[in-house]
Scaffold this active site. Structure first.
Site, mmCIF file in Angstrom:
data_model
loop_
_atom_site.group_PDB
_atom_site.id
_atom_site.type_symbol
_atom_site.label_atom_id
_atom_site.label_comp_id
_atom_site.label_asym_id
_atom_site.label_seq_id
_atom_site.Cartn_x
_atom_site.Cartn_y
_atom_site.Cartn_z
ATOM 1 N N ARG A 38 38.992 32.408 50.247
ATOM 2 C CA ARG A 38 38.990 31.222 49.410
ATOM 3 C C ARG A 38 40.422 30.909 49.022
ATOM 4 O O ARG A 38 41.166 31.795 48.629
ATOM 5 C CB ARG A 38 38.115 31.417 48.183
ATOM 6 C CG ARG A 38 36.631 31.485 48.575
ATOM 7 C CD ARG A 38 35.726 31.547 47.383
ATOM 8 N NE ARG A 38 36.222 32.530 46.450
ATOM 9 C CZ ARG A 38 35.988 32.505 45.145
ATOM 10 N NH1 ARG A 38 35.260 31.531 44.636
ATOM 11 N NH2 ARG A 38 36.473 33.433 44.356
ATOM 12 N N SER A 94 41.166 42.377 49.143
ATOM 13 C CA SER A 94 40.097 43.338 48.831
ATOM 14 C C SER A 94 40.046 44.538 49.770
ATOM 15 O O SER A 94 38.969 44.965 50.184
ATOM 16 C CB SER A 94 38.753 42.631 48.869
ATOM 17 O OG SER A 94 38.865 41.331 48.377
ATOM 18 N N ASP A 130 40.437 42.750 44.435
ATOM 19 C CA ASP A 130 39.444 41.819 43.872
ATOM 20 C C ASP A 130 38.800 42.357 42.592
ATOM 21 O O ASP A 130 38.437 41.599 41.698
ATOM 22 C CB ASP A 130 38.377 41.410 44.897
ATOM 23 C CG ASP A 130 37.688 42.578 45.564
ATOM 24 O OD1 ASP A 130 38.145 43.727 45.393
ATOM 25 O OD2 ASP A 130 36.689 42.359 46.275
#
Ligand code: ADP
Ligand code: MG
Length: 468
Positions: free
Chosen positions: A92, A155, A208
């Protein structure tokens, strides 16, 4: 006691009127997936040992990676930032405006990560996505600045050496980009930006889980943990610096530690590991690693269930011994199907039948087939939620002084958001360890919505202040 609990758990999977042979197989399977309270206690104790080892730099422990974040957000951070959130499934790209007073505004675009990027072209692909976003949304540097400041939520495990540098330890969640392990992923991404002439400067990199915790801190000062239950699973928490044996810097104050708990008990000494887990593990590119994650998270749960269902098919106890070309494919049974299946409470299990007959093209499943399939999914989902609760309780119990007041836990990820009753199960399953009073009155589990994007902006705000 433990035996009794397991028996109760197992017995709830007995199907009225089903052949004995089928019920026997089902109950045996349920026993293998059962996690008694005694087992949870054992897991919590081992978790503490593994945290201690990791903090002291012993490789037998969990990674316990210092994040270089040693100040809690105030909620007053302000400014406009670009943030990237590279998960296991999507990238994103967001433009976040932090407005202060715990408020923010965000515009984002989601790009599904193609197999080619996971295996080869990741950093150039990221640059491509950023370039599309910057163009479409007219993102410009702030007045007086040459580049757009960017926070990067990454992540995967990295050994951080600063707020904006970190060497990749290894890939997981199905990624295997060549020539990247051991290298600084900020550098790799920044170089890809330069190749595209993008005026974007990465000022901070974070996990994350850290994004979820920061977002949670931005509006709840009592936030102590950030957890992800998404493609993978992981958590971070505030640790006292004096407790981090391997930390060479100052020992006053606190720092966020990224536990990388997906790597808990890779030696499989306490986890309730079954043949179905072993089959998945054996065939996965990171065989023997992330064993805990493979029992819990979205990327793997469906595959464990597929293995267990095929085990029954092979004994001709399910679907009349027939599978389908689709269902025979590894990872064809998405964890999202499990959510649909376990939430179907209709008498004729219409949704369950739809998944198997229409989506997976299994010929004419009977009502009994649907009941069996639902039971199998439920056992595996229940195990995931009990293990998740055990790990959350373990980290909370690690700092008992935190448990005196209220505690907010910021959680993100599709498993947490969409798997039926995941939130309730986290509360209920940690009661025996944290106590009813704490669970009912002090523990607040909150969805850290858009945590990775907002968290990266918060850290970028702090970092760019440092840079000025
Ligand atoms: P990321 O890990 O990339 O940040 P998400 O948090 O969205 O992404 O998690 C994606 C994972 O969640 C995938 O493995 C997917 O199979 C799983 N998932 C998606 N929808 C559901 C659902 N309804 N129930 C359970 N798992 C889901
Ligand atoms: Mg995510």
């Amino acid at each position: 006691m433990a035996l009794l609990e397991t028996k109760e758990f197992v017995n709830c999977y007995r199907i009225e009127g089903a052949p004995d042979k089928l019920n026997e197989a089902l109950l045996r399977m349920a026993a293998s997936f059962a996690v008694s309270d005694a087992k949870m206690r054992e897991i919590i104790d081992r978790f503490h040992q593994s945290m201690r080892d990791g903090l002291n730099g012993d490789e037998a422990g969990m990674p316990m990676i210092p994040s270089f974040i040693d100040r809690r957000p105030t909620g007053n951070e302000q400014g406009k930032f670009l943030s990237l959130d590279l998960g296991g499934t999507n990238l994103r790209v967001c433009q976040v405006t932090l407005l202060g007073k715990s408020d923010f505004h965000m515009v984002q675009q989601k790009f599904t990560i193609p197999a080619e990027a996971k295996e080869r072209t990741l950093f150039d692909w990221i640059a491509q996505c950023v370039s599309i976003f910057v163009e479409e949304h007219d993102v410009e540097p702030n007045p007086g600045e040459y580049s757009i400041n960017c926070g990067f939520t990454f992540s995967f495990p990295i050994n951080q050496t600063g707020l904006a540098e970190g060497n990749l330890i290894m890939w997981n969640k199905g990624f295997l980009v060549p020539n990247s392990v051991g290298r600084d992923v900020v550098r790799l991404t920044q170089d890809a930006f330069l190749r595209k002439h993008l005026r974007v400067r990465i000022v901070a990199i974070l996990n994350d889980t850290v994004g979820a915790l920061m977002t949670s801190c931005y509006s709840n000062p009592d936030s102590q943990l950030g957890i992800i239950f998404g493609t993978g699973t992981n958590a971070c928490y505030w640790e006292r610096l004096s407790n981090i044996g391997k930390w060479a810097g100052p020992k006053e104050g606190e720092m966020v530690i990224n536990t990388e708990w997906g790597a808990f008990d890779n030696a499989i000494e306490v986890l309730p590991y079954t043949m179905h887990d072993n089959k998945l593990n054996r065939k996965s590119p990171n065989h023997g690693l992330q064993v805990f994650e493979k029992m819990i998270s979205g990327m793997y749960l469906g595959e464990v269930a597929r293995n267990a269902l095929l085990y029954l098919v092979d004994q001709r106890l399910l679907f009349d011994g027939r599978s389908s070309p689709i269902f025979n494919k590894s990872y064809a049974f998405d964890t999202a199907y499990m959510s649909e299946i376990v939430s179907d409470d209709s008498p004729d299990l219409t949704e369950v039948r739809k998944v198997f007959e229409q989506t997976l093209e299994i010929p004419s499943p009977t009502l009994l087939d649907c009941k069996v399939a639902k039971a199998v999914c439920d056992m595996i989902g229940t195990r995931a939620m009990r293990l998740s609760a055990a790990s959350m309780a373990a980290v909370l119990l690690w700092r008992p002084e935190m448990l005196k007041g209220t505690v907010t836990v910021g959680i993100d990820g599709s498993m947490y958001q969409f798997y039926p009753s995941f939130d309730k199960a986290l509360y209920d399953n940690c009661r025996p360890f944290l106590g009813d009073d704490f669970v009912d009155n002090k523990l607040k589990l909150r969805l850290a919505k858009d945590g990775s994007g907002v968290g990266a902006a918060i850290i970028a705000a702090v970092a760019s202040k440092h840079l000025q």
